[in-house]
Design a protein around this motif. Structure first.
Motif, PDB file in Angstrom:
ATOM      1  N   GLU A  17      -2.814   2.926   9.172  1.00  0.00           N
ATOM      2  CA  GLU A  17      -3.210   2.743   7.772  1.00  0.00           C
ATOM      3  C   GLU A  17      -2.967   1.313   7.309  1.00  0.00           C
ATOM      4  O   GLU A  17      -3.815   0.713   6.643  1.00  0.00           O
ATOM      5  N   GLU A  40      -5.624  -1.024   9.051  1.00  0.00           N
ATOM      6  CA  GLU A  40      -6.988  -0.793   8.535  1.00  0.00           C
ATOM      7  C   GLU A  40      -7.113  -1.310   7.102  1.00  0.00           C
ATOM      8  O   GLU A  40      -8.139  -1.869   6.725  1.00  0.00           O
ATOM      9  N   ALA A  41      -6.068  -1.158   6.301  1.00  0.00           N
ATOM     10  CA  ALA A  41      -6.111  -1.574   4.893  1.00  0.00           C
ATOM     11  C   ALA A  41      -5.995  -3.087   4.709  1.00  0.00           C
ATOM     12  O   ALA A  41      -6.471  -3.623   3.702  1.00  0.00           O
ATOM     13  N   ASN A  42      -5.369  -3.778   5.674  1.00  0.00           N
ATOM     14  CA  ASN A  42      -5.049  -5.194   5.471  1.00  0.00           C
ATOM     15  C   ASN A  42      -5.828  -6.179   6.326  1.00  0.00           C
ATOM     16  O   ASN A  42      -5.745  -7.382   6.087  1.00  0.00           O
ATOM     17  N   ASP A  98      -9.620  -6.968   7.178  1.00  0.00           N
ATOM     18  CA  ASP A  98     -10.957  -6.581   6.722  1.00  0.00           C
ATOM     19  C   ASP A  98     -11.865  -6.047   7.821  1.00  0.00           C
ATOM     20  O   ASP A  98     -12.643  -5.136   7.595  1.00  0.00           O
TER      21      ASP A  98
END
Length: 151
Positions: free
Chosen positions: A30, A33-35, A37
């Motif tokens: 997570e 994937e979130a940090n 791009d």
């Protein structure tokens, strides 16, 4: 966030004994994937017992039918045999590629070693053509070394 600022976050997740190993692995997926791009699917595959195949572990991104991958098949299966990083700038140029989604343009797979044995890998798909650099490889090697300390 840069890779350098993500490193302490990874260490913090790995060292958090309030979570199970799978919960920690999912939190790493997570976070990445979130940090980052261009990290559009992030997951772990692990050797499936004594079988010459990989089994899907925690991941984030589109669901995949590829929950079991025989050694040698696809990028992940090739890394299970070669024990080496595999960076694919253009998945359409790979003969031995297992397509998970038509949106995927590139893939990077880094093995995880415990006591010198390749026990799994981190697999990242990108919808961006040729996004992975040596900096991604070094950072993901760091992630894999941290993950190895859990296993």
């Amino acid at each position: 966030m840069t890779f350098e600022t993500l490193k302490p976050e990874i260490k913090s997740i790995v060292s958090n004994a309030d979570y199970t190993t799978d919960e920690r692995l999912l939190k790493i997926c997570e976070l990445l994937e979130a940090n980052v791009d261009y990290y559009n699917w992030v997951g772990f595959y692990f050797k499936n017992g004594d079988k010459n195949e990989l089994k899907l572990g925690p991941y984030v991104g589109e669901p995949t039918d590829h929950t079991i991958i025989p050694f040698g098949k696809g990028i992940c299966g090739q890394v299970a045999v070669s024990n080496e990083n595999f960076v694919v700038p253009d998945v359409s140029a790979q003969d031995n590629y297992i397509a998970c989604s038509i949106t995927v343009k590139a893939e990077i797979v880094i093995p995880i070693f415990v006591n010198g044995e390749n026990i799994g890998q981190i697999d990242i798909d990108s919808n961006t053509p040729d996004p992975f650099t040596e900096a991604d490889e070094r950072f993901l090697e760091f992630v894999c070394a941290e993950v190895a300390s859990l296993l």
